[in-house]
Write an enzyme that holds these catalytic residues in place. Structure first.
Site, PDB file in Angstrom:
ATOM      1  N   TYR A 142       0.863  -1.186   0.000  1.00 47.45           N
ATOM      2  CA  TYR A 142       0.000   0.000   0.000  1.00 47.45           C
ATOM      3  C   TYR A 142       0.898   1.235   0.000  1.00 47.45           C
ATOM      4  O   TYR A 142       1.457   1.614   1.015  1.00 47.45           O
ATOM      5  CB  TYR A 142      -0.896  -0.056   1.234  1.00 47.45           C
ATOM      6  CG  TYR A 142      -1.875   1.090   1.416  1.00 47.45           C
ATOM      7  CD1 TYR A 142      -2.059   2.081   0.461  1.00 47.45           C
ATOM      8  CD2 TYR A 142      -2.651   1.162   2.575  1.00 47.45           C
ATOM      9  CE1 TYR A 142      -2.956   3.108   0.646  1.00 47.45           C
ATOM     10  CE2 TYR A 142      -3.555   2.187   2.780  1.00 47.45           C
ATOM     11  CZ  TYR A 142      -3.694   3.162   1.814  1.00 47.45           C
ATOM     12  OH  TYR A 142      -4.587   4.182   2.005  1.00 47.45           O
ATOM     13  N   LYS A 172      -1.332  -1.101  -4.205  1.00 50.50           N
ATOM     14  CA  LYS A 172      -2.356  -0.058  -4.109  1.00 50.50           C
ATOM     15  C   LYS A 172      -1.594   1.254  -4.196  1.00 50.50           C
ATOM     16  O   LYS A 172      -0.907   1.659  -3.253  1.00 50.50           O
ATOM     17  CB  LYS A 172      -3.136  -0.152  -2.800  1.00 50.50           C
ATOM     18  CG  LYS A 172      -4.183   0.950  -2.636  1.00 50.50           C
ATOM     19  CD  LYS A 172      -4.881   0.849  -1.284  1.00 50.50           C
ATOM     20  CE  LYS A 172      -6.029   1.839  -1.148  1.00 50.50           C
ATOM     21  NZ  LYS A 172      -5.639   3.245  -1.105  1.00 50.50           N
ATOM     22  N   GLY A 198      -5.176   4.714  -6.488  1.00 58.24           N
ATOM     23  CA  GLY A 198      -5.841   5.161  -5.278  1.00 58.24           C
ATOM     24  C   GLY A 198      -6.139   6.642  -5.187  1.00 58.24           C
ATOM     25  O   GLY A 198      -6.472   7.139  -4.105  1.00 58.24           O
ATOM     26  N   ASP A 200      -8.751   8.954  -6.633  1.00 53.19           N
ATOM     27  CA  ASP A 200      -9.993   8.802  -7.400  1.00 53.19           C
ATOM     28  C   ASP A 200     -10.167   9.850  -8.498  1.00 53.19           C
ATOM     29  O   ASP A 200     -10.643   9.536  -9.594  1.00 53.19           O
ATOM     30  CB  ASP A 200     -11.197   8.862  -6.452  1.00 53.19           C
ATOM     31  CG  ASP A 200     -11.136   7.809  -5.359  1.00 53.19           C
ATOM     32  OD1 ASP A 200     -10.086   7.157  -5.201  1.00 53.19           O
ATOM     33  OD2 ASP A 200     -12.147   7.640  -4.647  1.00 53.19           O
ATOM     34  N   GLU A 201      -9.771  11.091  -8.192  1.00 47.43           N
ATOM     35  CA  GLU A 201      -9.996  12.174  -9.145  1.00 47.43           C
ATOM     36  C   GLU A 201      -9.047  12.112 -10.340  1.00 47.43           C
ATOM     37  O   GLU A 201      -9.210  12.865 -11.308  1.00 47.43           O
ATOM     38  CB  GLU A 201      -9.889  13.538  -8.456  1.00 47.43           C
ATOM     39  CG  GLU A 201      -8.556  13.824  -7.793  1.00 47.43           C
ATOM     40  CD  GLU A 201      -8.500  13.356  -6.339  1.00 47.43           C
ATOM     41  OE1 GLU A 201      -7.751  13.992  -5.562  1.00 47.43           O
ATOM     42  OE2 GLU A 201      -9.174  12.371  -5.988  1.00 47.43           O
ATOM     43  N   VAL A 215      -8.675   1.484  -6.048  1.00 44.05           N
ATOM     44  CA  VAL A 215      -9.173   1.394  -4.674  1.00 44.05           C
ATOM     45  C   VAL A 215      -9.433   2.812  -4.211  1.00 44.05           C
ATOM     46  O   VAL A 215      -8.532   3.652  -4.263  1.00 44.05           O
ATOM     47  CB  VAL A 215      -8.136   0.738  -3.729  1.00 44.05           C
ATOM     48  CG1 VAL A 215      -8.707   0.614  -2.324  1.00 44.05           C
ATOM     49  CG2 VAL A 215      -7.694  -0.618  -4.244  1.00 44.05           C
ATOM     50  N   SER A 217     -12.252   5.736  -1.821  1.00 45.84           N
ATOM     51  CA  SER A 217     -13.397   5.995  -0.946  1.00 45.84           C
ATOM     52  C   SER A 217     -14.642   6.390  -1.717  1.00 45.84           C
ATOM     53  O   SER A 217     -15.759   6.072  -1.310  1.00 45.84           O
ATOM     54  CB  SER A 217     -13.033   7.094   0.064  1.00 45.84           C
ATOM     55  OG  SER A 217     -12.716   8.306  -0.609  1.00 45.84           O
TER      56      SER A 217
END
Length: 308
Positions: A142, A172, A198, A200-201, A215, A217
């Protein structure tokens, strides 16, 4: 190791539901699993990570959550990855053994971030000691340097890692350095490793350089829309994929300016899903009512392509 289904697509970084008095709220996880699968079309989860406040939980709480996700996800989820990272090696090893015992589909480890590894060899030595406690479980590193301060490039880390960690499955990759990610994917000619993005945007950029999945939120509450972005990218319909990415970015840009973290993510998930996620654990504090009102109004105002 027995053959496994390749992990790809979206992985929800799970939130840890809590009661108003700050205890973990295990009974709502059943509803949470059903919501992810049925409403968001997300069938993979990453438990006890950053979004799940994993480092703010006790070892016992982390075990209870892992067990509940495994239990409620049985025959519903494709992959349950348990984050077993901690600040000390014995706790990481204990959590890795537990994850293996309950049949986790994978384990992941963050770099220790108080006494930090300063080079690749130190980091790999630490990861190897954890992975060896779960010798049949796929292992993920990670990588999240903005939080750990450990900036060892993943490209460097990959060299020879399979010889030292036979269960190494992938990364990740929670960093904005797409050059590092691209070099990793370029080296991964056989496709044996999985690279799950990881941030998202910026997912569309990571897909363009070859990320296997993601991965994050936001896939707790924008999984359906992000899945449509993945479908558009695969067609390929890049214009449509960009629309989805831009709209996700519009929402995130708005809430980041208000102050957006784990507490605010819990609030957004609560008003979108109707599942009470509760407060965060100190030192994090609850999202303000002003944030909730503004974030909900912004999300409601977004018109997704084709009326989605």
């Amino acid at each position: 190791m027995t053959p496994r289904k390749k992990l790809k697509g979206l992985v929800a970084a799970t939130i840890t539901p809590m009661t108003p008095d700050g205890r973990i709220n295990l009974p709502v996880i059943r509803q949470y699993v059903d919501y992810l699968v049925n409403e968001q079309n997300v069938k993979n989860v990453f438990v006890n990570g950053t979004t799940g406040e994993g480092l703010s939980l006790s070892i016992q709480e982390r075990k209870q959550l892992a067990e509940e996700w495994m239990c409620q996800g049985k025959d519903k989820l494709d992959h349950v990855i348990i984050h077993v990272g901690a600040l000390n090696l014995p706790e990481c090893q204990e959590l890795a053994r537990h994850a293996a015992a309950i049949g986790a589909g994978g384990i992941a480890v963050i770099a220790p971030f108080f006494f930090k590894p300063t080079n690749k060899d130190e980091l790999v030595a630490f990861l190897q000691k954890v992975a060896s406690e779960a010798p049949e479980v796929p292992f993920y590193y990670y990588h999240i340097p903005p939080l750990t301060g450990v900036k060892i490039r993943v490209e460097e880390l990959l060299d020879g890692i399979k010889a030292q960690i036979p269960t190494f499955q992938g990364v990740k990759f929670s960093d904005t350095d797409l050059l590092d990610l691209a070099q990793c994917i370029n080296k991964n000619e056989t496709g044996e490793f999985e690279f799950l993005y990881g941030v998202d945007e910026q997912l569309l950029g990571a897909l363009a350089v070859g990320a296997n999945g993601a991965v994050g939120s936001t896939y707790n509450y924008l999984g359906r829309q992000t899945n449509l972005m993945l479908q558009a990218f695969a067609k390929p319909d890049f214009a449509l994929a960009r629309q989805y990415q831009f709209l996700t970015g519009e929402f995130l840009n708005f809430v980041i300016k208000l102050g957006f973290g784990v507490a605010q993510t819990k609030a957004v998930m609560t008003f979108v899903s109707g599942i009470p996620m509760g407060p965060p654990r100190l030192p994090l504090v609850d999202a303000s009512s002003e944030f909730i009102i503004k974030a909900k109004a912004k999300l409601d105002s977004i018109v997704w392509p084709n009326g989605n």
